[in-house]
Design an enzyme around this catalytic site. Structure first.
Site, PDB file in Angstrom:
ATOM      1  N   ILE A 164     -16.386 -44.845 -40.624  1.00  0.00           N
ATOM      2  CA  ILE A 164     -17.613 -44.177 -40.506  1.00  0.00           C
ATOM      3  C   ILE A 164     -18.615 -45.271 -39.440  1.00  0.00           C
ATOM      4  O   ILE A 164     -19.264 -44.737 -39.079  1.00  0.00           O
ATOM      5  CB  ILE A 164     -18.275 -43.931 -41.676  1.00  0.00           C
ATOM      6  CG1 ILE A 164     -19.343 -43.045 -41.542  1.00  0.00           C
ATOM      7  CG2 ILE A 164     -18.869 -45.223 -42.631  1.00  0.00           C
ATOM      8  CD1 ILE A 164     -19.643 -42.249 -43.214  1.00  0.00           C
ATOM      9  N   VAL A 221     -15.225 -51.506 -50.321  1.00  0.00           N
ATOM     10  CA  VAL A 221     -14.810 -50.582 -51.125  1.00  0.00           C
ATOM     11  C   VAL A 221     -13.256 -51.051 -51.733  1.00  0.00           C
ATOM     12  O   VAL A 221     -12.523 -51.474 -51.168  1.00  0.00           O
ATOM     13  CB  VAL A 221     -14.408 -49.263 -50.014  1.00  0.00           C
ATOM     14  CG1 VAL A 221     -13.759 -48.093 -50.515  1.00  0.00           C
ATOM     15  CG2 VAL A 221     -15.425 -48.777 -49.306  1.00  0.00           C
ATOM     16  N   HIS A 240      -7.217 -51.090 -48.152  1.00  0.00           N
ATOM     17  CA  HIS A 240      -7.306 -50.516 -46.687  1.00  0.00           C
ATOM     18  C   HIS A 240      -7.089 -51.453 -45.839  1.00  0.00           C
ATOM     19  O   HIS A 240      -7.485 -52.805 -46.062  1.00  0.00           O
ATOM     20  CB  HIS A 240      -8.777 -49.866 -46.673  1.00  0.00           C
ATOM     21  CG  HIS A 240      -9.794 -50.416 -46.817  1.00  0.00           C
ATOM     22  ND1 HIS A 240     -10.421 -50.874 -48.093  1.00  0.00           N
ATOM     23  CD2 HIS A 240     -10.854 -51.238 -45.997  1.00  0.00           C
ATOM     24  CE1 HIS A 240     -11.519 -51.471 -48.200  1.00  0.00           C
ATOM     25  NE2 HIS A 240     -11.714 -51.935 -46.860  1.00  0.00           N
ATOM     26  N   HIS A 288      -7.947 -52.284 -41.765  1.00  0.00           N
ATOM     27  CA  HIS A 288      -8.804 -51.897 -40.568  1.00  0.00           C
ATOM     28  C   HIS A 288      -7.671 -51.930 -39.368  1.00  0.00           C
ATOM     29  O   HIS A 288      -7.129 -53.276 -39.317  1.00  0.00           O
ATOM     30  CB  HIS A 288      -9.848 -52.810 -40.535  1.00  0.00           C
ATOM     31  CG  HIS A 288     -11.051 -52.793 -41.426  1.00  0.00           C
ATOM     32  ND1 HIS A 288     -11.899 -52.005 -41.371  1.00  0.00           N
ATOM     33  CD2 HIS A 288     -11.091 -53.443 -42.625  1.00  0.00           C
ATOM     34  CE1 HIS A 288     -12.779 -52.228 -42.490  1.00  0.00           C
ATOM     35  NE2 HIS A 288     -12.083 -52.990 -43.400  1.00  0.00           N
TER      36      HIS A 288
END
Ligand code: DGP
Length: 111
Positions: free
Chosen positions: A31, A93, A97, A99
């Protein structure tokens, strides 16, 4: 997992700009992109970070990263994979994950 932002994006409960999906992995655009290509690659199974990651998941994330890099047109020019972990790693978060950053000449500096 209940109350996990990325679990909700994977489930389609929160809109995400999906770029890739298979049985183990989901990927969507960050985002707040920090490069022309900035994709978050996440396991569908909830795990907090790399400390909880098993070998099959790690392999699935790496394989997906290669596919996404080709799909996004950065495989040849190059790209960077980063997984922030915990407080000092600036993880914001708590769903593992990776990137994927590319589409521009990145600097050597990583902090
Ligand atoms: P990290 O700091 O490594 O935990 O990275 C978390 C990233 O997640 C950060 O670059 C911004 C991104 N992010 C946070 N909320 C959302 C969201 O609701 N949608 C999307 N697509 N990305 C998000």
């Amino acid at each position: 997992m209940k109350d996990c932002l990325f679990c909700k994006i994977i489930a389609g409960e929160i809109p995400g700009s999906k770029v890739f999906e298979n049985d183990r992995v989901f990927a969507f655009r960050d985002i707040h992109p920090q490069a022309p290509v900035h994709v978050l690659i996440v396991p569908k199974k909830h795990m907090a970070n790399v400390l909880e990651c098993d070998g099959e998941t790690a392999a699935a994330l790496a394989e997906a990263a290669g596919q996404i890099a080709r799909q996004e047109g950065v495989a040849e020019s190059g790209f960077r994979l980063i997984s922030n972990c915990g407080r000092d790693g600036a993880q914001s978060v708590n769903h593992l994950h990776v990137h994927l950053l590319g589409g521009v000449q990145l600097t050597e500096k990583m902090n």
